[in-house]
Design a protein around this motif. Structure first.
Motif, short mmCIF file in Angstrom:
data_model
loop_
_atom_site.label_atom_id
_atom_site.label_comp_id
_atom_site.label_asym_id
_atom_site.label_seq_id
_atom_site.Cartn_x
_atom_site.Cartn_y
_atom_site.Cartn_z
N SER A 36 0.84 -1.21 0.00
CA SER A 36 0.00 0.00 0.00
C SER A 36 0.86 1.25 0.00
O SER A 36 0.56 2.23 -0.68
CB SER A 36 -0.91 0.01 1.23
N ARG A 37 1.95 1.20 0.74
CA ARG A 37 2.85 2.35 0.80
C ARG A 37 3.48 2.63 -0.56
O ARG A 37 3.58 3.78 -0.99
CB ARG A 37 3.93 2.08 1.85
N VAL A 69 2.26 1.75 -3.52
CA VAL A 69 1.18 2.18 -4.42
C VAL A 69 0.94 3.69 -4.25
O VAL A 69 0.85 4.43 -5.22
CB VAL A 69 -0.10 1.37 -4.17
N ALA A 70 0.84 4.13 -3.00
CA ALA A 70 0.62 5.55 -2.73
C ALA A 70 1.80 6.40 -3.20
O ALA A 70 1.62 7.46 -3.79
CB ALA A 70 0.36 5.77 -1.24
N SER A 75 1.94 6.70 -7.04
CA SER A 75 0.88 7.60 -7.50
C SER A 75 1.22 9.05 -7.22
O SER A 75 1.04 9.92 -8.07
CB SER A 75 -0.44 7.24 -6.80
N GLU A 76 1.72 9.32 -6.03
CA GLU A 76 2.06 10.69 -5.65
C GLU A 76 3.17 11.24 -6.54
O GLU A 76 3.09 12.38 -7.02
CB GLU A 76 2.50 10.70 -4.19
N LYS A 136 -5.70 7.30 -2.90
CA LYS A 136 -4.31 7.36 -2.43
C LYS A 136 -4.21 7.10 -0.93
O LYS A 136 -3.23 6.53 -0.47
CB LYS A 136 -3.69 8.71 -2.78
N ASP A 137 -5.22 7.50 -0.17
CA ASP A 137 -5.16 7.34 1.28
C ASP A 137 -5.13 5.88 1.72
O ASP A 137 -4.44 5.53 2.67
CB ASP A 137 -6.32 8.07 1.96
N GLY A 186 -4.38 3.21 -0.48
CA GLY A 186 -3.24 2.58 -1.15
C GLY A 186 -3.50 1.20 -1.71
O GLY A 186 -2.56 0.50 -2.06
N ASP A 187 -4.76 0.78 -1.80
CA ASP A 187 -5.07 -0.52 -2.41
C ASP A 187 -5.21 -0.40 -3.92
O ASP A 187 -4.74 -1.24 -4.67
CB ASP A 187 -6.36 -1.09 -1.83
N VAL A 218 -5.30 2.97 -6.64
CA VAL A 218 -5.28 4.41 -6.87
C VAL A 218 -5.59 4.66 -8.34
O VAL A 218 -4.99 4.05 -9.22
CB VAL A 218 -3.92 5.04 -6.48
N ARG A 226 -2.43 -2.76 -5.54
CA ARG A 226 -1.70 -3.81 -4.83
C ARG A 226 -2.01 -5.08 -5.61
O ARG A 226 -3.10 -5.22 -6.17
CB ARG A 226 -2.20 -3.96 -3.39
#
Length: 143
Positions: free
Chosen positions: A76-77, A79-80, A83-84, A103-104, A106-107, A109, A122
């Motif tokens: 999840s981290r 993925v976020a 994206s960021e 994004k919050d 993280g599964d 995005v 993920r």
């Protein structure tokens, strides 16, 4: 000229210089075409170690965009973070604002640039939804 006049004229020059620098930094460096955005997306995903990157040509299939990109991050981290960084790079390169959802958690995005839609999953979530199968040409799905 008094000392006060020197300060005021210096301040006006500083403001003009700062405004010019800000305008140069805010200006997009590259013209935003769907192919250019797609190339930047793929480059960013590669740089951030996204896995199983799939691009799907949507032209002629839907009006929602020209391209779809689907990829995975290991956690999840990641993925976020993928994206960021993608959103930051697109803004810096093209000056475009993107819409981003999920994004919050993280599964999964979703990043919508208008011409290119990006899904960052993920692996478990990606396997569950199987978006590639929905958008792949029917001949590829039959194999």
């Amino acid at each position: 000229m008094t000392k006060e006049d020197d300060v005021l004229s210096f301040s006006a020059e500083a403001v003009q210089a700062a405004d010019g620098a800000a305008a140069m930094m805010a200006a997009p460096k590259t013209q935003a075409t769907s192919e250019g955005i797609l190339a930047a997306v793929l480059s960013s995903l590669g740089d951030d170690k996204a896995e199983d990157i799939v691009q799907i040509d949507l032209r002629g299939k839907t009006a929602m965009g020209d391209h779809m990109v689907i990829c995975s991050g290991r956690s999840s981290r990641q993925v976020a973070a993928i994206s960021e960084k993608l959103v930051e790079r697109l803004k810096a390169t093209f000056g475009i604002s993107t819409r981003i959802e999920g994004k919050d958690t993280g599964d999964w995005v979703l990043i919508d640039t208008g011409d290119v839609i990006v899904h960052v999953f993920r692996p478990e979530v990606r396997e569950f939804y199987q978006l590639e199968k929905m958008w792949q040409p029917s001949a590829a799905a039959a194999n």
